[in-house]
Design a protein around this motif. Structure first.
Motif, mmCIF file in Angstrom:
data_model
loop_
_atom_site.group_PDB
_atom_site.id
_atom_site.type_symbol
_atom_site.label_atom_id
_atom_site.label_comp_id
_atom_site.label_asym_id
_atom_site.label_seq_id
_atom_site.Cartn_x
_atom_site.Cartn_y
_atom_site.Cartn_z
ATOM 1 N N THR A 31 0.841 -1.202 0.000
ATOM 2 C CA THR A 31 0.000 0.000 0.000
ATOM 3 C C THR A 31 0.871 1.245 0.000
ATOM 4 O OG1 THR A 31 -0.124 0.152 2.419
ATOM 5 C CG2 THR A 31 -1.742 -1.249 1.311
ATOM 6 N N LYS B 267 -7.449 -14.972 7.180
ATOM 7 C CA LYS B 267 -6.711 -13.711 7.097
ATOM 8 C C LYS B 267 -6.966 -13.014 5.764
ATOM 9 C CE LYS B 267 -2.951 -15.065 10.203
ATOM 10 N NZ LYS B 267 -1.493 -15.343 10.320
ATOM 11 N N GLU C 133 -10.262 -11.372 5.950
ATOM 12 C CA GLU C 133 -10.174 -10.133 6.715
ATOM 13 C C GLU C 133 -9.527 -9.032 5.878
ATOM 14 O OE1 GLU C 133 -9.623 -12.275 11.105
ATOM 15 O OE2 GLU C 133 -8.007 -11.092 10.199
ATOM 16 N N ALA C 134 -8.473 -9.402 5.145
ATOM 17 C CA ALA C 134 -7.827 -8.414 4.285
ATOM 18 C C ALA C 134 -8.776 -7.919 3.205
ATOM 19 C CB ALA C 134 -6.565 -9.009 3.654
ATOM 20 N N GLU D 256 -12.063 -7.776 3.441
ATOM 21 C CA GLU D 256 -13.032 -6.875 4.069
ATOM 22 C C GLU D 256 -12.405 -5.505 4.338
ATOM 23 O OE1 GLU D 256 -15.522 -10.369 6.439
ATOM 24 O OE2 GLU D 256 -14.354 -8.882 7.529
ATOM 25 N N GLN D 257 -11.148 -5.509 4.741
ATOM 26 C CA GLN D 257 -10.472 -4.232 4.958
ATOM 27 C C GLN D 257 -10.343 -3.442 3.659
ATOM 28 O OE1 GLN D 257 -6.748 -5.147 6.808
ATOM 29 N NE2 GLN D 257 -7.650 -5.706 8.791
ATOM 30 N N ALA E 244 -13.670 -1.994 2.877
ATOM 31 C CA ALA E 244 -13.924 -0.818 3.709
ATOM 32 C C ALA E 244 -13.095 0.373 3.246
ATOM 33 C CB ALA E 244 -13.607 -1.145 5.168
ATOM 34 N N GLU E 245 -11.852 0.110 2.913
ATOM 35 C CA GLU E 245 -10.997 1.190 2.420
ATOM 36 C C GLU E 245 -11.522 1.735 1.104
ATOM 37 O OE1 GLU E 245 -6.285 1.947 1.196
ATOM 38 O OE2 GLU E 245 -6.960 -0.003 1.967
#
Length: 721
Positions: A250, A662, A665-666, A668-669, A672-673
């Motif tokens: 990122t 994981k 979760e990444a 979903e992040q 969201a981002e």
């Protein structure tokens, strides 16, 4: 200019204005230069001018003659004193006990000159065996004459060994027991700067006078391994900086690494280590990073200001005038920019000849060269440095800097991180103005050096991270140290025997293969785009290959799988003929059947520990138990075809499931981002609309004002008529 001839032969040319204070000789024969040196040593201490001449002479004599030849010349002068020196004392036998004898006084001068040479340049006598033998011959000559006092002046028993100059590797046993993290993310910038300074210092002070001379004469690094090693360290550090930044996915993560290296640069400036500072700032300002607009937008203003200041300091404008001014103001410990001073050596050597009319030594040139070489060789006389070495960290850093990448590879990775969005981006990698030509053309370290560095690094890793001392590194321990090596392959690639742990031999084998350029062709894979019908993971980053069709790339030969952006970064050897068995063991997480009993026992123990941890987490979760069971059922359905058979021990399934969680979760992040970015985009669009409306109002007011002024001008003109 004054010209002096001896027996009709031109022997010395003097000048009124000297380049170095005290050196008034423009040119002379070698014998005349030696005579002038000897004559400077009287019964009293050397004055400032005489000492400056002797310092230049003994430092630069290797430019026009061998040290052994100079020592033999002193012996010849000593033995010829009876014929060349006139003694007016009646019936004088020129014995050592006669202090008033001019012959004995001249012999004392010769021995004092040799003593000054030993004190000022002990490295000459430590590194040059023929010179030591010639000096011993002089000592034996003195003993034969009964001149014991003068024999003590030429004694070499107190000369240091300088063994460290003969070794290519950096090693210095440290007595400090302090614990320092080997993980880049946890390493303080000040500590990193200190260890890099130690590496630079040890490599820099190994370069001998003859290495600088050979480079100035040939302008090539061929057969100059010590100088090449120092320049290779510079190049490796600059590339390592770029790779550490580009290994982050990122823009914010990359900006954080840039900020960290900026803080490292601040510490290097305090330490006055300009060579390492140039390598890091050169890496940070490289075009592969300068084009990352999203990353640069995340940089704090203080970091941007720091980089601009260092870029200005190290700029090549006006022949590095800013750097030269600051460097000459520094005192005590300091490391110069090697490339700048090497180019000065080449320029001066090319501009001035070694010999002038009458085949005389151009001593004016020697005096000018001495000013440069004195700075380059001063570190050989420095034993105390302002940093403490942590050899475990030094060994890890040293191997990291030995990993070689090409300019094209780094630039392609930069394009993968932030694709080119406009024609303004350069199409090929370019180097910043601060880079000098001398850093190109350096070959990678030789295999023996690589093997030693790998051995030292692996020993350091196991010393600090093998907590249970079972000579194996677990998955969690590997993840902690992998951050030091950008683009390193996954745990399962290094775990060659698939026993769930990495041994010393497995880690050494991996890094040696990754560094061996002779085997580079064996690392080429025949990748083709593939559609997968069950969960498959990337061999490089261990991430899940997402998508419905054509999720990733598969090697036709060895059947390993990788993301599109990871397939060119795989360092794993392509092993033909092992396709089916290797694919199942690496991509799908199953373990090969030919495990030893001890390996199975360890896997079983770890599997039981993982189950106990899972049960304890379920008890703590409470209300989330039902959801966890549903997820476990889904996992069993996904992997039911690959379930363990009776009599075999597996731990891979729950690891794959953890990775899948994981990745979810990444994902979903990222969603969201993405939502946040969309919201910010909408706000930005609203602001653009408001600005457009403001522009319309301003345009109307401007037109109205112009019309009013025109009407006023017309009325004024009509009134005048």
């Amino acid at each position: 200019m004054q010209v002096v001839a001896h027996r009709g032969v031109l022997c010395v040319m003097e000048e009124e204005k000297s380049v170095v204070v005290g050196v008034c000789i423009r040119a002379a024969t070698p014998d005349r230069l030696i005579q002038i040196c000897v004559e400077n040593f009287g019964p009293d201490e050397l004055d400032e001018q005489s000492e400056e001449y002797c310092r230049v002479f003994f430092l630069m004599h290797q430019w026009f003659m061998k040290s052994e030849e100079l020592a033999q010349a002193f012996i010849d002068f000593y033995q010829g004193c009876d014929e060349t020196i006139t003694c007016d004392l009646p019936d004088c036998q020129h014995l050592p006990i006669n202090d008033d004898c001019p012959v004995q006084q001249y012999k004392v001068k010769i021995c004092r000159a040799v003593r000054y040479w030993i004190q000022q340049n002990p490295v000459h006598f430590a590194m040059d065996s023929p010179l030591r033998k010639a000096t011993d011959r002089l000592g034996q000559l003195l003993l034969a004459e009964g001149n014991t006092k003068l024999k003590q002046l030429v004694d070499l028993s107190q000369v240091p060994s300088y063994d460290w100059m003969r070794n290519m590797s950096v090693r210095n046993p440290s007595n400090h027991n302090r614990k320092v993290s080997l993980v880049f993310n946890h390493l303080e910038p000040e500590e990193l700067a200190d260890q890099l300074t130690y590496l630079e210092y040890k490599a820099f002070r190994r370069i001998h006078f003859s290495d600088y001379k050979n480079y100035a004469v040939t302008a090539s690094l061929k057969e100059n391994p010590k100088l090449e090693r120092s320049i290779g360290l510079f190049n490796g550090l600059s590339q390592w900086v770029q790779c550490m930044i580009l290994s982050k996915t990122t823009p914010q993560q990359r900006a954080d690494v840039i900020t960290k290296f900026s803080n490292v640069s601040k510490r290097l400036r305090v330490l006055q280590n300009f060579n390492t500072l140039m390598a890091i700032v050169g890496g940070l300002t490289h075009s592969a990073l300068a084009r990352l607009s999203k990353t640069n937008a995340c940089l704090p203003s203080e970091t941007q200001k720091t980089l601009m200041e260092f870029t200005e300091l190290l700029s090549s404008n006006n022949n590095f005038s800013n750097y030269r001014k600051v460097y000459h103001q520094c005192v005590d410990f300091k490391i110069p920019i090697l490339g700048v001073h090497l180019k000065d050596l080449i320029s001066l050597h090319t501009a001035l000849p070694d010999r002038v009319e009458g085949n005389l030594i151009n001593f004016r040139k020697m005096a000018q060269l001495s000013l440069m070489l004195q700075e380059l060789t001063r570190l050989q006389r420095v034993d105390n440095i302002p940093v403490d070495a942590n050899m475990d960290l030094v060994n890890t850093l040293r191997l990291s800097l030995d990993l070689n990448y090409t300019e094209d590879e780094i630039y392609e990775l930069s394009l993968a991180r932030e694709p080119r969005g406009s024609v303004s981006s350069p199409t090929t990698p370019t180097k910043p103005v601060m880079f000098a030509d001398w850093i190109s053309g350096v070959s990678p370290p030789d295999p023996n050096t690589i093997n030693k560095h790998v051995h030292d690094m692996v020993e350091a890793v196991f010393k600090n991270y093998d907590h249970d001392k079972d000579r194996f590194i677990s998955h969690a321990e590997f993840e902690a140290i992998a951050g030091n090596f950008p683009f390193i392959d996954s745990f399962y690639v290094l775990d060659a025997d698939k026993d769930g742990m990495i041994s010393k031999d497995e880690m050494k084998t991996y890094f040696i293969r990754a560094n061996c350029h002779a085997l580079r062709n064996s690392f080429k894979h025949a990748f083709h785009e593939t559609t997968y019908f069950k969960p498959t993971f990337c061999i490089h980053c261990t991430g899940l290959l997402w998508g419905i069709i054509k999720q990733g790339w598969k090697c036709k030969e060895c059947s390993i799988n990788a993301h599109k952006h990871c397939k060119d970064l795989v360092v794993m050897e392509c092993r033909k003929g092992m396709a089916a068995k290797r694919t199942d063991s690496i991509s799908n997480g199953s373990v090969s059947n030919d495990l030893t009993y001890s390996a199975k026992r360890k896997i079983s123990q770890r599997h039981k520990q993982a189950q106990l941890l899972a049960q304890s987490s379920e008890n703590k979760a409470g209300s989330n138990t039902g959801m966890q069971n549903n997820q476990n059922n889904q996992k069993d359905q996904v992997f039911q075809d690959d379930g363990p058979r009776e009599g075999e021990f597996y731990e891979e399934q729950h690891l794959l499931y953890d990775r899948w969680l994981k990745s979810e979760e990444a994902r979903e992040q990222l969603i969201a981002e993405n939502s946040q970015l969309r919201a910010r985009l909408e706000v930005a669009n609203d602001q653009i609309l408001i600005l457009k409306s403001h522009i319309g109002v301003i345009r109307q007011n401007t037109i109205a004002f112009i019309l009013e002024q025109m009407d006023a001008l017309h009325m004024q003109r009509d009134s005048e008529v």
